[in-house]
Design an enzyme around this catalytic site. Structure first.
Site, PDB file in Angstrom:
ATOM      1  N   GLY A  10      46.581  33.034  56.088  1.00 27.83           N
ATOM      2  CA  GLY A  10      46.348  32.514  54.726  1.00 27.83           C
ATOM      3  C   GLY A  10      47.674  32.125  54.098  1.00 27.83           C
ATOM      4  O   GLY A  10      47.892  32.295  52.889  1.00 27.83           O
ATOM      5  N   GLY A  13      47.910  30.122  50.904  1.00 27.18           N
ATOM      6  CA  GLY A  13      47.236  30.629  49.698  1.00 27.18           C
ATOM      7  C   GLY A  13      48.273  31.149  48.710  1.00 27.18           C
ATOM      8  O   GLY A  13      49.476  31.093  48.952  1.00 27.18           O
ATOM      9  N   ASP A  35      47.477  29.002  58.749  1.00 29.70           N
ATOM     10  CA  ASP A  35      46.535  28.618  57.698  1.00 29.70           C
ATOM     11  C   ASP A  35      45.651  27.499  58.249  1.00 29.70           C
ATOM     12  O   ASP A  35      46.115  26.709  59.072  1.00 29.70           O
ATOM     13  CB  ASP A  35      47.283  28.133  56.451  1.00 29.70           C
ATOM     14  CG  ASP A  35      46.413  28.260  55.198  1.00 29.70           C
ATOM     15  OD1 ASP A  35      46.780  29.044  54.304  1.00 29.70           O
ATOM     16  OD2 ASP A  35      45.365  27.585  55.111  1.00 29.70           O
ATOM     17  N   ASP A  54      42.643  28.385  62.827  1.00 31.08           N
ATOM     18  CA  ASP A  54      41.594  29.198  62.230  1.00 31.08           C
ATOM     19  C   ASP A  54      41.689  30.639  62.763  1.00 31.08           C
ATOM     20  O   ASP A  54      41.805  30.835  63.983  1.00 31.08           O
ATOM     21  CB  ASP A  54      40.246  28.565  62.654  1.00 31.08           C
ATOM     22  CG  ASP A  54      39.095  29.067  61.827  1.00 31.08           C
ATOM     23  OD1 ASP A  54      39.174  30.205  61.331  1.00 31.08           O
ATOM     24  OD2 ASP A  54      38.109  28.317  61.690  1.00 31.08           O
ATOM     25  N   ILE A  55      41.583  31.610  61.874  1.00 32.52           N
ATOM     26  CA  ILE A  55      41.614  33.008  62.326  1.00 32.52           C
ATOM     27  C   ILE A  55      40.350  33.383  63.107  1.00 32.52           C
ATOM     28  O   ILE A  55      40.255  34.466  63.673  1.00 32.52           O
ATOM     29  CB  ILE A  55      41.837  34.006  61.163  1.00 32.52           C
ATOM     30  CG1 ILE A  55      40.808  33.778  60.048  1.00 32.52           C
ATOM     31  CG2 ILE A  55      43.256  33.911  60.633  1.00 32.52           C
ATOM     32  CD1 ILE A  55      40.774  34.881  59.021  1.00 32.52           C
ATOM     33  N   TYR A 154      32.045  38.564  48.457  1.00 35.81           N
ATOM     34  CA  TYR A 154      33.485  38.804  48.630  1.00 35.81           C
ATOM     35  C   TYR A 154      33.814  40.294  48.432  1.00 35.81           C
ATOM     36  O   TYR A 154      34.549  40.890  49.214  1.00 35.81           O
ATOM     37  CB  TYR A 154      34.222  37.930  47.613  1.00 35.81           C
ATOM     38  CG  TYR A 154      35.696  38.181  47.440  1.00 35.81           C
ATOM     39  CD1 TYR A 154      36.618  37.781  48.389  1.00 35.81           C
ATOM     40  CD2 TYR A 154      36.182  38.779  46.262  1.00 35.81           C
ATOM     41  CE1 TYR A 154      37.986  37.974  48.199  1.00 35.81           C
ATOM     42  CE2 TYR A 154      37.534  38.974  46.062  1.00 35.81           C
ATOM     43  CZ  TYR A 154      38.437  38.573  47.035  1.00 35.81           C
ATOM     44  OH  TYR A 154      39.785  38.773  46.836  1.00 35.81           O
ATOM     45  N   LYS A 158      35.327  42.821  51.182  1.00 36.93           N
ATOM     46  CA  LYS A 158      36.591  43.555  51.003  1.00 36.93           C
ATOM     47  C   LYS A 158      36.377  45.049  51.243  1.00 36.93           C
ATOM     48  O   LYS A 158      37.147  45.698  51.945  1.00 36.93           O
ATOM     49  CB  LYS A 158      37.159  43.311  49.597  1.00 36.93           C
ATOM     50  CG  LYS A 158      37.743  41.922  49.401  1.00 36.93           C
ATOM     51  CD  LYS A 158      39.029  41.750  50.198  1.00 36.93           C
ATOM     52  CE  LYS A 158      39.696  40.415  50.035  1.00 36.93           C
ATOM     53  NZ  LYS A 158      40.776  40.167  50.994  1.00 36.93           N
TER      54      LYS A 158
END
Ligand code: AKB
Length: 347
Positions: A10, A13, A35, A54-55, A154, A158
């Site tokens: 990321g 970000g 990213d 891409d992860i 989200y 998390k």
């Protein structure tokens, strides 16, 4: 010899931006940045390598394992709370499967290196879910283990990834005859809303704070999507970076928990508005609450208890509300937009 690096996902970000700039300037680490979007060119000189990818791409992650000694992973990539509600399954994929892939990468790295790989994970106040506005107003400073009933995808992601971090740290493959212990050293911060003078967040629900400020500085009208009395904890980006690095460097034996609240100040939207209006008297800001986004904010705590972080690893923000606006946000945002032609002053 494989090069020792830190891996930042990321990277483009908000937190990635701040972290790469800080670490790059200090010259303390070789940074491998990933990213899905192209990276801001200003960050490129600070990176040993930038990979646009891409992860969720395990081949890509596998190549990294083979090529580098990854000392620490800052896994910052995620789809934030508002955006996640428009496509919850896609958000789950990125937020949960992405994290699982990175945890797996940490285990693989650890077996190359014969030591635990540090895994820094930014969780969020979205992991909380207070049942009503009344409860929120009564709750005071919420502790890490209270109100863990998030209402957003989200927030659920998390909270679950915090549990995955605990599982990989202590219980991974617990029934295997060849179980290897101490492969992942998971360290997690629950961040409040973040405000940066350099970047504007996208897709979050605490975004009204930074959006109001950046719009005013650019002379653009802004409709705030929460009520004036909406209150959330916030922190400026330099303190967010400070907390990540303090936690990364804390001696393991001092850490009594895997998950720590951090915070700085807790203004209402009206109080942010008053500060913005004082700095930019021409600002055209109105309040037009979006009921569904307001509902999400109403379930997030007005304040969090960060005493465990203060005690275990010396956490203390450098910026209270006064300093955050007067010494950091207002002067640097003003300088930033005064340098740019009006047509390019969007982000
Ligand atoms: C969001 O609004 O989704 C994020 C967060 C509070 O984690 N800024």
């Amino acid at each position: 010899m494989r090069k020792e690096v830190i891996l930042i996902t990321g990277a483009n970000g908000e937190i990635g931006h701040g972290l790469i700039e800080h670490l790059g300037k200090s010259g303390e680490a070789n940074i491998i940045a990933i990213d899905v979007q192209p990276i801001d060119e200003a960050l490129l000189p600070y990176c040993e390598r930038f990979i646009q990818g891409d992860i969720l791409d395990n081949m890509l992650l596998g190549r990294l394992v083979a090529e580098f000694d990854i000392r620490t992973i800052f896994h910052l990539a995620s789809i934030l709370s508002t955006k996640a509600e428009y496509n919850p399954e896609a958000a789950h994929k990125v937020n949960v499967e992405g994290t699982l892939n990175l945890l797996r990468l940490a285990v693989d790295q650890s077996s190359w290196q014969g030591r635990a790989v540090k895994f820094l994970y930014p969780s969020s106040i979205a992991a909380y879910g207070l049942l009503s506005l009344e409860k929120k107003n009564e709750a005071g400073k919420v502790k890490e283990w209270e109100w863990n009933t998030p209402i957003t995808m989200y927030g659920c992601n998390k909270l679950y990834c915090e549990h995955l971090g605990r599982y990989y740290s202590y219980h991974y493959r617990q029934l295997a005859a060849d179980q290897v212990k101490n492969t992942v050293d998971f360290r997690c911060l629950r961040f409040p809303g973040l405000i940066s003078s350099v970047t504007i967040p996208t897709g979050g629900t605490s975004d009204y704070g930074p959006e109001m400020l950046h719009a005013a500085a650019q002379g653009k009208p802004y409709k705030c999507f929460v009520r004036p009395d909406a209150r959330l904890p916030f922190m400026v980006m330099p303190d967010a970076i400070k907390s990540l690095l303090l936690l990364e460097n804390a001696p393991k034996e001092n850490l009594k928990h895997l998950v720590y609240n951090v915070t700085s100040f807790s203004p209402t939207a009206e109080e942010i508005y008053q500060r913005v209006k004082k700095a930019f008297p021409q600002a055209d800001i109105s309040f037009e609450p979006h009921l569904a986004r307001q509902k999400i904010v109403d379930t997030w705590p007005a304040d969090v208890d960060d005493s465990a972080a203060c005690r275990d690893w010396g956490w203390k923000p450098d910026y209270d509300e006064e300093r955050a606006f007067n010494d950091y946000l207002i002067p640097s945002i003003r300088a930033r937009y005064s340098k740019r032609p009006a047509s390019s002053a969007l982000n």
